[in-house]
Enzyme design. Structure first.
Site, mmCIF file in Angstrom:
data_model
loop_
_atom_site.group_PDB
_atom_site.id
_atom_site.type_symbol
_atom_site.label_atom_id
_atom_site.label_comp_id
_atom_site.label_asym_id
_atom_site.label_seq_id
_atom_site.Cartn_x
_atom_site.Cartn_y
_atom_site.Cartn_z
ATOM 1 N N ILE A 1 -9.275 10.291 -4.238
ATOM 2 C CA ILE A 1 -8.292 10.228 -3.162
ATOM 3 C C ILE A 1 -7.089 9.455 -3.695
ATOM 4 C CG2 ILE A 1 -9.863 10.484 -1.199
ATOM 5 C CD1 ILE A 1 -9.935 7.528 -0.811
ATOM 6 N N ASP A 2 -5.937 9.700 -3.097
ATOM 7 C CA ASP A 2 -4.695 9.080 -3.580
ATOM 8 C C ASP A 2 -4.791 7.557 -3.534
ATOM 9 O OD1 ASP A 2 -3.668 11.628 -3.789
ATOM 10 O OD2 ASP A 2 -2.506 11.517 -1.934
ATOM 11 N N ARG A 3 -4.011 6.941 -4.383
ATOM 12 C CA ARG A 3 -3.984 5.480 -4.488
ATOM 13 C C ARG A 3 -3.689 4.802 -3.139
ATOM 14 N NH1 ARG A 3 0.128 2.370 -8.637
ATOM 15 N NH2 ARG A 3 -0.356 0.241 -8.029
#
EC number: 5.4.99.-
Length: 319
Positions: A145-147
């Site tokens: 998942i994105d940062r």
């Protein structure tokens, strides 16, 4: 600026049956710990990494008996943070583990932590977990998942579990639900956004995703959780798993996510900041999958952090 030698000479590694099935880029990321992903792709693209003496693509899946040539690798330590300064993050991470058994860890990833090191970061969630579980011989991300997105992340403790969960993801039997706070009044009849997405890399190395006719098919299902004066809390369930998919699909629908630095709306973001929001309001809050060993159906949820809960309270008070 200092340099760290990851690999001082050419290595030849024979792939065991237990290591087969994984992509060459993921294999190299695990083998060359601390090497940025961009450098991994560069040495593969330039043909410096070879399998059975031939050039390969980053998505090549290794087979038992393959012989991998790994070139000497040096990385600059400029802009990287030593692990010692991140030990408090490791200790904190223990409280974010939602579930753990002999083959699997489920983590409620905090916003602002990358899932792995690279791109100027020497330390990500997977490195923190390896520091937290030094006895674990195998720890690999099942998905990403994105940062800036928080929420559920699956980590495999056995290669057999990784393969099993990757297959579940491939055949789309894993169901993931996200909560996103978006600008304006989401229209009740918009229950799905099917818009093809194309990934572009800017000269700076930053990735931007756009809706494009020649992009990859992408499908996100939406439902309304709660309405406010100037925003809507929506549940987003991605059917496909493209980079930045939910963020771009909400923007495409005319309702960008609060505090999205790439795809957001400045005026809406300013209002949400005045309410105290300090991060992207996108949270992976639920996942449904089949346990890779027991075959039991697992449903795991992750609570919103205190900042997101406080924003929702503030929005309710405004109504």
């Amino acid at each position: 600026m200092t340099e760290k030698v990851i690999s001082a000479k050419v290595q030849f590694v024979t792939i065991s049956d237990d290591e087969s099935g994984q992509r060459i880029d993921n294999f190299l990321l695990a083998k060359l710990k601390g090497v940025p992903k961009s450098l991994i792709y560069r040495i593969v693209r330039k043909g410096e990494v070879r399998v059975n003496k031939g050039r390969i693509k980053p998505e090549y899946k290794l087979q038992g008996g393959d012989i991998v040539r790994i070139p000497p690798v040096r990385v600059s330590e400029k802009n990287t943070t030593p692990i010692s300064t991140k030990l408090n993050k490791v200790a904190e991470l223990e409280s974010h583990i939602l579930y753990e058994d002999e083959v699997l860890i489920v983590v409620n990833k905090p916003s602002g932590i990358a899932v792995h090191g690279g791109s100027g970061l020497s330390f990500g969630l997977i490195e923190a977990l390896r520091a937290l579980r030094p006895e674990a011989r195998f720890l690999e991300l099942v998905h990403r998942i994105d940062r800036d997105t928080s929420g559920i992340l699956l980590v495999a403790k056995k290669r057999s579990a990784l393969r099993n969960l990757h297959e579940q993801l491939r055949v789309k039997t894993v169901k993931k639900d996200y909560l996103a706070l978006v600008r304006g009044q989401w229209q009740s009849h918009v229950k799905a956004v099917k818009a093809p997405l194309k990934k572009n890399e800017l000269a700076s190395g930053e990735r931007i995703v756009r809706v494009s006719e020649d992009g990859k098919p992408s499908d996100t299902r939406f439902s309304i959780e709660e309405r406010y004066q100037s925003a809507t809390l929506v549940k987003a369930s991605p059917v496909t798993g493209r980079t930045h998919q939910i963020r771009v699909h909400t923007q495409y629908a005319g309702h960008p996510i609060a505090l999205d630095s790439k795809y957001g709306d400045a005026e809406f973001d300013q209002k949400m900041k005045s309410f105290g929001l300090n991060r992207l309001f996108l949270h992976a809050y639920s996942i449904r999958f089949t346990h890779p060993r027991t075959e039991e159906e697992m449903v795991i949820t992750a609570p919103l952090d205190s900042n997101l809960k406080a924003i929702l309270k503030r929005l309710r008070d405004e109504n």
